[in-house]
Design a protein around this motif. Structure first.
Motif, PDB file in Angstrom:
ATOM      1  N   VAL A 142       0.874  -1.246  -0.118  1.00  0.00           N
ATOM      2  CA  VAL A 142      -0.066   0.038   0.053  1.00  0.00           C
ATOM      3  C   VAL A 142       0.848   1.127   0.247  1.00  0.00           C
ATOM      4  O   VAL A 142       2.142   1.270   0.581  1.00  0.00           O
ATOM      5  CB  VAL A 142      -0.923   0.002   1.317  1.00  0.00           C
ATOM      6  N   LEU A 143       0.449   2.340  -0.661  1.00  0.00           N
ATOM      7  CA  LEU A 143       1.119   3.558  -0.652  1.00  0.00           C
ATOM      8  C   LEU A 143       0.381   4.490   0.167  1.00  0.00           C
ATOM      9  O   LEU A 143      -0.804   4.645  -0.404  1.00  0.00           O
ATOM     10  CB  LEU A 143       1.095   4.076  -1.965  1.00  0.00           C
ATOM     11  N   ASN A 144       0.837   4.874   1.121  1.00  0.00           N
ATOM     12  CA  ASN A 144       0.035   5.755   2.139  1.00  0.00           C
ATOM     13  C   ASN A 144       0.685   6.869   2.379  1.00  0.00           C
ATOM     14  O   ASN A 144       1.786   7.151   1.727  1.00  0.00           O
ATOM     15  CB  ASN A 144      -0.116   4.902   3.671  1.00  0.00           C
ATOM     16  N   GLU A 145       0.232   7.843   3.289  1.00  0.00           N
ATOM     17  CA  GLU A 145       0.847   9.255   3.631  1.00  0.00           C
ATOM     18  C   GLU A 145       2.406   8.984   3.976  1.00  0.00           C
ATOM     19  O   GLU A 145       3.149   9.742   3.608  1.00  0.00           O
ATOM     20  CB  GLU A 145       0.077   9.904   4.487  1.00  0.00           C
ATOM     21  N   HIS A 146       2.571   8.002   4.941  1.00  0.00           N
ATOM     22  CA  HIS A 146       4.153   7.781   5.311  1.00  0.00           C
ATOM     23  C   HIS A 146       4.961   7.741   4.117  1.00  0.00           C
ATOM     24  O   HIS A 146       5.997   7.989   4.016  1.00  0.00           O
ATOM     25  CB  HIS A 146       3.976   6.780   6.197  1.00  0.00           C
ATOM     26  N   ALA A 147       4.496   6.866   3.215  1.00  0.00           N
ATOM     27  CA  ALA A 147       5.261   6.438   1.896  1.00  0.00           C
ATOM     28  C   ALA A 147       5.472   7.655   1.368  1.00  0.00           C
ATOM     29  O   ALA A 147       6.687   8.004   0.569  1.00  0.00           O
ATOM     30  CB  ALA A 147       4.832   5.393   1.202  1.00  0.00           C
ATOM     31  N   GLU A 166      -1.694   9.387  -7.429  1.00  0.00           N
ATOM     32  CA  GLU A 166      -2.890   8.615  -7.814  1.00  0.00           C
ATOM     33  C   GLU A 166      -3.156   7.075  -7.182  1.00  0.00           C
ATOM     34  O   GLU A 166      -4.400   6.652  -7.275  1.00  0.00           O
ATOM     35  CB  GLU A 166      -2.888   8.376  -9.474  1.00  0.00           C
ATOM     36  N   CYS A 167      -2.312   6.425  -6.754  1.00  0.00           N
ATOM     37  CA  CYS A 167      -2.201   5.284  -5.929  1.00  0.00           C
ATOM     38  C   CYS A 167      -2.550   5.286  -4.478  1.00  0.00           C
ATOM     39  O   CYS A 167      -2.210   4.218  -3.842  1.00  0.00           O
ATOM     40  CB  CYS A 167      -1.256   4.333  -6.539  1.00  0.00           C
ATOM     41  N   LEU A 168      -2.787   6.589  -3.930  1.00  0.00           N
ATOM     42  CA  LEU A 168      -2.401   6.745  -2.700  1.00  0.00           C
ATOM     43  C   LEU A 168      -3.469   5.867  -1.983  1.00  0.00           C
ATOM     44  O   LEU A 168      -4.878   5.982  -2.266  1.00  0.00           O
ATOM     45  CB  LEU A 168      -2.924   8.300  -2.308  1.00  0.00           C
ATOM     46  N   CYS A 169      -3.389   5.065  -0.885  1.00  0.00           N
ATOM     47  CA  CYS A 169      -4.411   4.356  -0.200  1.00  0.00           C
ATOM     48  C   CYS A 169      -4.925   3.300  -0.931  1.00  0.00           C
ATOM     49  O   CYS A 169      -6.052   2.849  -0.745  1.00  0.00           O
ATOM     50  CB  CYS A 169      -5.313   5.182   0.766  1.00  0.00           C
ATOM     51  N   VAL A 170      -4.339   2.724  -2.099  1.00  0.00           N
ATOM     52  CA  VAL A 170      -4.828   1.639  -2.675  1.00  0.00           C
ATOM     53  C   VAL A 170      -4.021   0.530  -2.398  1.00  0.00           C
ATOM     54  O   VAL A 170      -2.724   0.591  -2.251  1.00  0.00           O
ATOM     55  CB  VAL A 170      -4.595   1.733  -4.399  1.00  0.00           C
ATOM     56  N   HIS A 171      -4.838  -0.693  -2.083  1.00  0.00           N
ATOM     57  CA  HIS A 171      -4.182  -1.992  -1.451  1.00  0.00           C
ATOM     58  C   HIS A 171      -3.796  -2.672  -2.656  1.00  0.00           C
ATOM     59  O   HIS A 171      -4.835  -2.949  -3.184  1.00  0.00           O
ATOM     60  CB  HIS A 171      -4.952  -2.542  -0.583  1.00  0.00           C
ATOM     61  N   PHE A 172      -2.827  -3.418  -2.842  1.00  0.00           N
ATOM     62  CA  PHE A 172      -2.319  -4.344  -3.941  1.00  0.00           C
ATOM     63  C   PHE A 172      -1.933  -5.555  -3.300  1.00  0.00           C
ATOM     64  O   PHE A 172      -1.311  -5.734  -2.440  1.00  0.00           O
ATOM     65  CB  PHE A 172      -0.893  -3.815  -4.572  1.00  0.00           C
ATOM     66  N   PHE A 173      -2.876  -6.558  -3.625  1.00  0.00           N
ATOM     67  CA  PHE A 173      -3.147  -7.764  -2.983  1.00  0.00           C
ATOM     68  C   PHE A 173      -2.112  -8.660  -3.315  1.00  0.00           C
ATOM     69  O   PHE A 173      -2.007  -9.650  -2.717  1.00  0.00           O
ATOM     70  CB  PHE A 173      -4.390  -8.385  -2.782  1.00  0.00           C
ATOM     71  N   ASN A 174      -1.392  -8.410  -4.291  1.00  0.00           N
ATOM     72  CA  ASN A 174      -0.370  -9.358  -4.818  1.00  0.00           C
ATOM     73  C   ASN A 174       0.862  -8.654  -5.525  1.00  0.00           C
ATOM     74  O   ASN A 174       0.627  -7.608  -6.038  1.00  0.00           O
ATOM     75  CB  ASN A 174      -0.959 -10.721  -5.586  1.00  0.00           C
ATOM     76  N   ARG A 175       1.808  -9.397  -6.126  1.00  0.00           N
ATOM     77  CA  ARG A 175       2.880  -8.633  -6.955  1.00  0.00           C
ATOM     78  C   ARG A 175       2.346  -8.384  -8.542  1.00  0.00           C
ATOM     79  O   ARG A 175       2.718  -7.568  -8.933  1.00  0.00           O
ATOM     80  CB  ARG A 175       3.967  -9.702  -7.115  1.00  0.00           C
ATOM     81  N   GLU A 176       1.363  -9.251  -8.944  1.00  0.00           N
ATOM     82  CA  GLU A 176       0.945  -8.969 -10.154  1.00  0.00           C
ATOM     83  C   GLU A 176       0.074  -7.528 -10.286  1.00  0.00           C
ATOM     84  O   GLU A 176       0.303  -6.630 -11.268  1.00  0.00           O
ATOM     85  CB  GLU A 176       0.090 -10.203 -10.563  1.00  0.00           C
ATOM     86  N   SER A 177      -0.914  -7.212  -9.065  1.00  0.00           N
ATOM     87  CA  SER A 177      -1.567  -5.956  -9.017  1.00  0.00           C
ATOM     88  C   SER A 177      -0.447  -5.003  -8.889  1.00  0.00           C
ATOM     89  O   SER A 177      -0.682  -3.642  -9.457  1.00  0.00           O
ATOM     90  CB  SER A 177      -2.451  -6.099  -8.181  1.00  0.00           C
TER      91      SER A 177
END
Length: 196
Positions: A142-147, A166-177
């Motif tokens: 996840v890319l959050n404010e800390h990142a 654009e990806c802020l607070c999007v959770h990527f559940f695996n390497r492919e995503s």
């Protein structure tokens, strides 16, 4: 079979010590074999001969299988050790080393503190690889404010910060995503979450 200990003029014998240990191929035998080989440095051939001397009917192939197969429980325990250490230690020490084996580069990464030590072997020494080891057993990114703050503090170019925003607070559940998100494709197995 009895274990006998000679101390001066006395002889103390304890019945049945080895009998339970060396019957069948149960967990006691497996534990003994793994301890002797990995902790005490006993070679497979020496271990095989020692077992034969104690009356254990085991082939070289069976001994090899005990040493190399069906260790999923041990690997899960190793991953649990890292997870527990990450949560309970105030700081971590990390190091890695590399070596060539059969013409291929390999790397061993150490993560630990005075309270625990964890080792992982991989084929890469990159920062991304290190972070994937640190995330074990989780695969969510996840890319959050800390990142984002980290990227700004370390002078990441503004054009990349804009892309990551654009990806802020999007959770990527695996390497492919995650890879799809990096390549500006639609990160199909991802979801948006509330801000932290």
């Amino acid at each position: 079979m009895k274990l006998c200990i000679l101390t001066g003029s006395k002889r103390n014998c304890f019945g049945g010590v080895y009998t339970e240990l060396f019957t069948g191929s149960g967990p006691e035998l497996r534990s003994y074999v793994l301890h002797q080989h990995h902790a005490c440095g006993v070679t497979e051939q020496q271990l095989l001969e020692s077992l034969w001397d104690r009356g254990v009917s085991i082939s070289a192939g069976e001994l090899s299988n005990l040493l190399t197969l069906n260790h999923d429980d041990f690997h899960a325990e190793k991953d649990d050790l890292l997870t527990t250490g990450l949560f309970h230690c105030p700081y971590l020490q990390v190091d890695d080393t590399g070596a060539r084996h059969q013409g291929q580069n390999g790397y061993c990464t150490f993560i630990g503190s005075p309270e625990f030590a964890w080792f992982g072997s991989t084929e890469s020494k990159s920062r991304e690889n290190f972070l994937s080891l640190l995330h074990r057993p989780w695969t969510t990114l996840v890319l959050n404010e800390h990142a984002m703050s980290y990227l700004e503090d370390h002078n990441c170019p503004a054009k990349w910060r804009k892309v990551f925003q654009e990806c802020l607070c999007v959770h990527f559940f695996n390497r492919e995503s995650w890879d799809a998100g990096k390549n500006h494709e639609t990160p199909h197995p991802a979801r948006t979450s509330d801000r932290y």
